[in-house]
Design a protein around this motif. Structure first.
Motif, PDB file in Angstrom:
ATOM      1  N   VAL A  58      37.520  47.509  37.119  1.00  0.00           N
ATOM      2  CA  VAL A  58      36.849  48.704  37.640  1.00  0.00           C
ATOM      3  C   VAL A  58      36.795  48.596  39.159  1.00  0.00           C
ATOM      4  N   THR A  59      37.327  49.600  39.827  1.00  0.00           N
ATOM      5  CA  THR A  59      37.316  49.628  41.291  1.00  0.00           C
ATOM      6  C   THR A  59      36.770  50.962  41.767  1.00  0.00           C
ATOM      7  N   GLU A  67      38.067  53.882  39.312  1.00  0.00           N
ATOM      8  CA  GLU A  67      39.334  53.712  38.618  1.00  0.00           C
ATOM      9  C   GLU A  67      39.262  52.421  37.825  1.00  0.00           C
ATOM     10  N   PHE A  68      39.811  52.439  36.606  1.00  0.00           N
ATOM     11  CA  PHE A  68      39.834  51.231  35.781  1.00  0.00           C
ATOM     12  C   PHE A  68      41.025  51.273  34.844  1.00  0.00           C
ATOM     13  N   SER A 143      48.801  49.944  28.707  1.00  0.00           N
ATOM     14  CA  SER A 143      47.634  50.080  29.577  1.00  0.00           C
ATOM     15  C   SER A 143      47.698  51.411  30.282  1.00  0.00           C
ATOM     16  N   MET A 144      46.565  52.046  30.409  1.00  0.00           N
ATOM     17  CA  MET A 144      46.466  53.322  31.087  1.00  0.00           C
ATOM     18  C   MET A 144      45.484  53.180  32.241  1.00  0.00           C
ATOM     19  N   THR A 145      45.871  53.671  33.394  1.00  0.00           N
ATOM     20  CA  THR A 145      44.950  53.710  34.520  1.00  0.00           C
ATOM     21  C   THR A 145      44.125  54.974  34.391  1.00  0.00           C
ATOM     22  N   VAL A 146      42.819  54.822  34.348  1.00  0.00           N
ATOM     23  CA  VAL A 146      41.907  55.958  34.199  1.00  0.00           C
ATOM     24  C   VAL A 146      41.200  56.170  35.523  1.00  0.00           C
ATOM     25  N   ARG A 147      41.186  57.409  35.962  1.00  0.00           N
ATOM     26  CA  ARG A 147      40.473  57.758  37.185  1.00  0.00           C
ATOM     27  C   ARG A 147      39.319  58.676  36.792  1.00  0.00           C
ATOM     28  N   PHE A 175      30.472  46.504  35.987  1.00  0.00           N
ATOM     29  CA  PHE A 175      30.988  46.498  37.347  1.00  0.00           C
ATOM     30  C   PHE A 175      29.838  46.215  38.296  1.00  0.00           C
ATOM     31  N   ASP A 176      30.186  45.654  39.439  1.00  0.00           N
ATOM     32  CA  ASP A 176      29.197  45.337  40.466  1.00  0.00           C
ATOM     33  C   ASP A 176      29.883  45.489  41.821  1.00  0.00           C
ATOM     34  N   PHE A 177      29.527  46.538  42.554  1.00  0.00           N
ATOM     35  CA  PHE A 177      30.146  46.818  43.845  1.00  0.00           C
ATOM     36  C   PHE A 177      29.312  46.330  45.021  1.00  0.00           C
ATOM     37  N   ARG A 178      28.275  45.540  44.755  1.00  0.00           N
ATOM     38  CA  ARG A 178      27.453  45.021  45.850  1.00  0.00           C
ATOM     39  C   ARG A 178      28.271  44.030  46.677  1.00  0.00           C
TER      40      ARG A 178
END
Length: 179
Positions: A58-59, A67-68, A143-147, A175-178
């Motif tokens: 997850v980005t 996106e993941f 694999s599928m990129t999901v947005r 996910f952790d975006f810290r």
């Protein structure tokens, strides 16, 4: 007078035979319906046992887009990608309590990039067998990129992405975006 009793007995026997036939036909119909229902449930359970999903990587693409990668790690194809549910659950990192949950609706890849919020689309399928971005089929091993396009900036930098297939099988990742 002797024939009246014989006729009454004959009619009674015919009525009993018809009633017995109707009872047997009703039982046969009930057994067939129960067998068909059991077969349907068995097929659905077999499909669930052969389906497995993996969510990873997850980005954060922007303040309102994630996106993941979604991988079909089972042995059954997912033929209706548009029927999958994507949920985002945001968690307060201090209390570990959910602060918000969002369900995202599917938009076909042909209509990407998505301009509306609260939607997701396939940004491409990685497959050794084919290379298309407009597919609605996810074969085993693909694999599928999901947005995912959200309605606002993230209420929290931590949370969970959960994806559920049309047959009820789901997968999630944190996910952790810290920084």
């Amino acid at each position: 007078m002797g024939f009246g009793g014989i006729i009454t007995t004959g009619l009674s026997i015919v009525i009993l035979l018809v009633a017995g036939y109707m009872i047997l036909a009703g039982m046969s119909y009930t057994i067939n319906a129960a067998t068909a229902s059991a077969a349907t449930v068995s097929d659905k359970k077999a499909g669930q046992l052969n389906t497995a999903l993996t969510v990873a990587n997850v980005t954060r693409v922007s303040e309102d887009t994630l996106e993941f990668n979604l991988t079909n790690s089972g042995s059954a194809s997912i033929s209706d990608v548009s029927g999958m549910d994507v949920l985002l659950k945001y968690v307060d990192p201090d209390t570990m309590q959910y602060v918000d949950a969002i369900w995202l609706g599917y938009v076909p890849a042909a209509e990407s990039p998505v301009t509306g919020a609260g939607q997701w689309y396939s940004a491409g399928v990685a497959s050794p067998m084919r290379n298309t971005t407009s597919t609605v089929l996810l074969l085993p091993g693909e694999s599928m990129t999901v947005r995912a396009v959200l309605s606002a900036s993230h209420p929290s930098a931590t949370g969970v992405v959960q994806v559920a297939a049309p047959n009820g099988v789901s997968a999630m990742t944190q996910f952790d975006f810290r920084v």
